[in-house]
Scaffold this active site. Structure first.
Site, PDB file in Angstrom:
ATOM      1  CE1 TYR A 178     -19.906  -0.690  -2.607  1.00 22.45           C
ATOM      2  CE2 TYR A 178     -19.917  -1.217  -4.948  1.00 22.45           C
ATOM      3  CZ  TYR A 178     -20.436  -0.513  -3.885  1.00 22.45           C
ATOM      4  OH  TYR A 178     -21.480   0.354  -4.073  1.00 22.45           O
ATOM      5  CG  ASP A 193     -17.998   3.722  12.625  1.00 20.31           C
ATOM      6  OD1 ASP A 193     -18.486   3.196  11.605  1.00 20.31           O
ATOM      7  OD2 ASP A 193     -16.806   3.584  12.954  1.00 20.31           O
ATOM      8  CB  VAL A 194     -23.246   2.288   9.948  1.00 25.12           C
ATOM      9  CG1 VAL A 194     -24.280   3.393   9.995  1.00 25.12           C
ATOM     10  CG2 VAL A 194     -22.342   2.407   8.729  1.00 25.12           C
ATOM     11  CE  LYS A 217     -23.230  -1.323  -1.521  1.00 22.91           C
ATOM     12  NZ  LYS A 217     -24.132  -0.623  -0.591  1.00 22.91           N
ATOM     13  N   GLY A 226     -26.322   7.453   6.091  1.00 25.33           N
ATOM     14  CA  GLY A 226     -25.479   8.054   5.053  1.00 25.33           C
ATOM     15  C   GLY A 226     -26.201   9.165   4.317  1.00 25.33           C
ATOM     16  CB  ALA A 227     -28.998  11.264   5.237  1.00 20.57           C
ATOM     17  CB  SER A 228     -23.586  13.400   5.384  1.00 22.45           C
ATOM     18  OG  SER A 228     -22.925  12.170   5.144  1.00 22.45           O
ATOM     19  CB  ILE A 244     -25.664   7.236  -8.876  1.00 24.54           C
ATOM     20  CG1 ILE A 244     -26.511   5.959  -9.093  1.00 24.54           C
ATOM     21  CG2 ILE A 244     -26.541   8.430  -8.484  1.00 24.54           C
ATOM     22  CD1 ILE A 244     -27.534   6.011 -10.205  1.00 24.54           C
ATOM     23  CB  SER A 255     -24.060  -1.912  -5.878  1.00 21.96           C
ATOM     24  OG  SER A 255     -23.283  -1.576  -7.010  1.00 21.96           O
TER      25      SER A 255
HETATM   26  N1  LIG Z   1     -22.833   6.274  -6.650  1.00 19.88           N
HETATM   27  C1  LIG Z   1     -23.019   5.136  -7.258  1.00 19.88           C
HETATM   28  O1  LIG Z   1     -22.826   5.031  -8.490  1.00 19.88           O
HETATM   29  C2  LIG Z   1     -23.475   3.931  -6.505  1.00 19.88           C
HETATM   30  C3  LIG Z   1     -23.758   2.769  -7.232  1.00 19.88           C
HETATM   31  C4  LIG Z   1     -24.212   1.641  -6.580  1.00 19.88           C
HETATM   32  C5  LIG Z   1     -24.393   1.665  -5.204  1.00 19.88           C
HETATM   33  N2  LIG Z   1     -24.097   2.779  -4.499  1.00 19.88           N
HETATM   34  C6  LIG Z   1     -24.311   2.730  -3.045  1.00 19.88           C
HETATM   35  O2  LIG Z   1     -25.137   3.820  -2.671  1.00 19.88           O
HETATM   36  C7  LIG Z   1     -24.883   4.162  -1.310  1.00 19.88           C
HETATM   37  C8  LIG Z   1     -24.630   5.654  -1.230  1.00 19.88           C
HETATM   38  O3  LIG Z   1     -23.475   5.952  -1.973  1.00 19.88           O
HETATM   39  P1  LIG Z   1     -23.198   7.363  -2.641  1.00 19.88           P
HETATM   40  O4  LIG Z   1     -22.826   7.123  -4.032  1.00 19.88           O
HETATM   41  O5  LIG Z   1     -24.278   8.317  -2.312  1.00 19.88           O
HETATM   42  O6  LIG Z   1     -21.817   7.718  -1.889  1.00 19.88           O
HETATM   43  P2  LIG Z   1     -21.358   8.897  -0.938  1.00 19.88           P
HETATM   44  O7  LIG Z   1     -21.825  10.206  -1.452  1.00 19.88           O
HETATM   45  O8  LIG Z   1     -19.899   8.647  -0.744  1.00 19.88           O
HETATM   46  O9  LIG Z   1     -22.136   8.615   0.433  1.00 19.88           O
HETATM   47  C9  LIG Z   1     -21.782   7.572   1.292  1.00 19.88           C
HETATM   48  C10 LIG Z   1     -22.494   7.779   2.608  1.00 19.88           C
HETATM   49  O10 LIG Z   1     -22.132   6.690   3.491  1.00 19.88           O
HETATM   50  C11 LIG Z   1     -21.766   7.220   4.754  1.00 19.88           C
HETATM   51  N3  LIG Z   1     -20.736   6.423   5.423  1.00 19.88           N
HETATM   52  C12 LIG Z   1     -19.560   5.981   4.904  1.00 19.88           C
HETATM   53  N4  LIG Z   1     -18.874   5.322   5.869  1.00 19.88           N
HETATM   54  C13 LIG Z   1     -19.620   5.375   7.007  1.00 19.88           C
HETATM   55  C14 LIG Z   1     -19.456   4.873   8.331  1.00 19.88           C
HETATM   56  N5  LIG Z   1     -18.392   4.173   8.705  1.00 19.88           N
HETATM   57  N6  LIG Z   1     -20.444   5.115   9.235  1.00 19.88           N
HETATM   58  C15 LIG Z   1     -21.519   5.812   8.875  1.00 19.88           C
HETATM   59  N7  LIG Z   1     -21.747   6.293   7.640  1.00 19.88           N
HETATM   60  C16 LIG Z   1     -20.799   6.073   6.718  1.00 19.88           C
HETATM   61  C17 LIG Z   1     -21.187   8.602   4.457  1.00 19.88           C
HETATM   62  O11 LIG Z   1     -21.328   9.405   5.630  1.00 19.88           O
HETATM   63  P3  LIG Z   1     -20.169  10.421   6.127  1.00 19.88           P
HETATM   64  O12 LIG Z   1     -19.521  10.998   4.888  1.00 19.88           O
HETATM   65  O13 LIG Z   1     -20.915  11.423   6.939  1.00 19.88           O
HETATM   66  O14 LIG Z   1     -19.207   9.613   6.945  1.00 19.88           O
HETATM   67  C18 LIG Z   1     -22.066   9.079   3.300  1.00 19.88           C
HETATM   68  O15 LIG Z   1     -23.201   9.743   3.790  1.00 19.88           O
HETATM   69  C19 LIG Z   1     -23.694   3.302  -0.875  1.00 19.88           C
HETATM   70  O16 LIG Z   1     -24.173   2.178  -0.160  1.00 19.88           O
HETATM   71  C20 LIG Z   1     -23.063   2.879  -2.199  1.00 19.88           C
HETATM   72  O17 LIG Z   1     -22.353   1.674  -2.074  1.00 19.88           O
HETATM   73  C21 LIG Z   1     -23.633   3.923  -5.120  1.00 19.88           C
END
Ligand SMILES: NC(=O)c1ccc[n+]([C@@H]2O[C@H](COP(=O)([O-])OP(=O)(O)OC[C@H]3O[C@@H](n4cnc5c(N)ncnc54)[C@H](OP(=O)(O)O)[C@@H]3O)[C@@H](O)[C@H]2O)c1
Length: 253
Positions: free
Chosen positions: A159, A65-66, A163, A14-16, A192, A145
């Protein structure tokens, strides 16, 4: 690129975008050669690669696709072929999917949330651990999370439970892999600012959450990435089974 350098090698799922993108860039800056994983967002992955290369780092993009174990196995094989090894795995890919209250939840939705957030961590870790066990070294970092500990916001029960499973998996895995010199830790981000909240949180909801954060702002992805980079580093060598809260004080354990 067939990396001949002696840099440590990392795979970030998920590094995109968001936290994964910031983590890949942070590791690139710290001298890792990075496999930048993405699924839908190729443009985002290209941006991550550009950032890493601009600062003199090396990186390759990998798509999978993970939720699909076969695709994950192929991705890990491809990275191992390219890099020779994977020293650090960051299991970051994940999503809330959508907000649903209990009585509207379907089995399909529940399975989707667990497949994306929990099964994916199992698939990626198992595929990479085969190599880490052989080399008797490695670091795994799982992105959990704050929801794992506080039950999540509205419509986020599945969710939060997923987590929670990631957090518990981190502890069990840390015990199982410690004899091979492999450390397993996690981070539990709070609120975040990433595309995650652009999709799932209204501006009013965001304001209410920020008001509750003692540090009075929503975190930047780079702040979580810095903690992940620390956990990856030898400075964290006596840490395993730990999940660090990165939440501006929103939840203190
Ligand atoms: N933001 C927050 O406040 C927050 C808080 C707690 C935990 N988190 C956790 O932090 C992690 C990153 O989240 P983020 O906030 O950075 O969200 P984000 O910007 O939406 O990034 C999510 C990443 O997951 C990848 N992904 C989603 N579905 C996928 C699939 N089926 N196969 C492969 N890759 C997939 C996406 O890749 P593509 O777009 O390329 O498909 C994207 O790179 C997640 O695990 C999230 O639950 C976030």
């Amino acid at each position: 690129m067939n990396s001949e350098r002696n840099d440590p090698k990392a795979l970030v799922t998920g590094a995109s975008s968001g936290i994964g993108q910031a983590t890949a860039v942070a590791l690139g800056r710290r001298g890792y050669t990075v496999a930048v994983h993405y699924f839908h967002n190729e443009k985002g992955a290209q941006e991550t690669l550009r950032h890493i290369r601009e600062t003199g780092g090396e990186a390759v993009g990998v798509k999978a696709d993970v939720r699909d174990q076969g695709e994950v196995e192929k991705m890990v094989e491809a990275v191992l072929k390219e890099f020779g090894t994977i020293d650090v795995l960051v299991n970051n890919a994940g999503s809330l999917v959508t907000r649903v209250p209990l009585l509207e939840m379907t089995q399909e939705y529940w399975n989707e949330v667990f497949t994306l957030n929990v099964n994916s961590v199992f698939y990626c870790t198992q595929a990479v651990a085969r190599n880490m066990i052989r080399q008797k070294a490695g670091v795994v970092i799982n992105v959990s999370s704050i929801a794992a500990r506080n039950g999540g916001g509205p419509g986020a029960i599945a969710y939060a439970a997923a987590k929670g499973a990631v957090l518990t998996f981190t502890k069990g895995l840390a015990k199982e892999l410690a004899p091979y010199g492999i450390r397993v830790n996690g981070v539990a981000p709070g609120v975040i600012l990433t595309p995650f909240h652009e999709r799932f949180t209204s501006p009013e909801q965001m304001k209410r959450m920020v008001d509750m954060i003692p540090l009075k702002y929503a975190g930047r992805p780079e702040e979580t990435a810095a903690v992940i980079a620390f956990l990856a580093s030898p400075e964290a060598r006596y840490l395993t089974g730990e999940t660090i809260e990165v939440n501006g004080g929103l939840l203190m354990d």
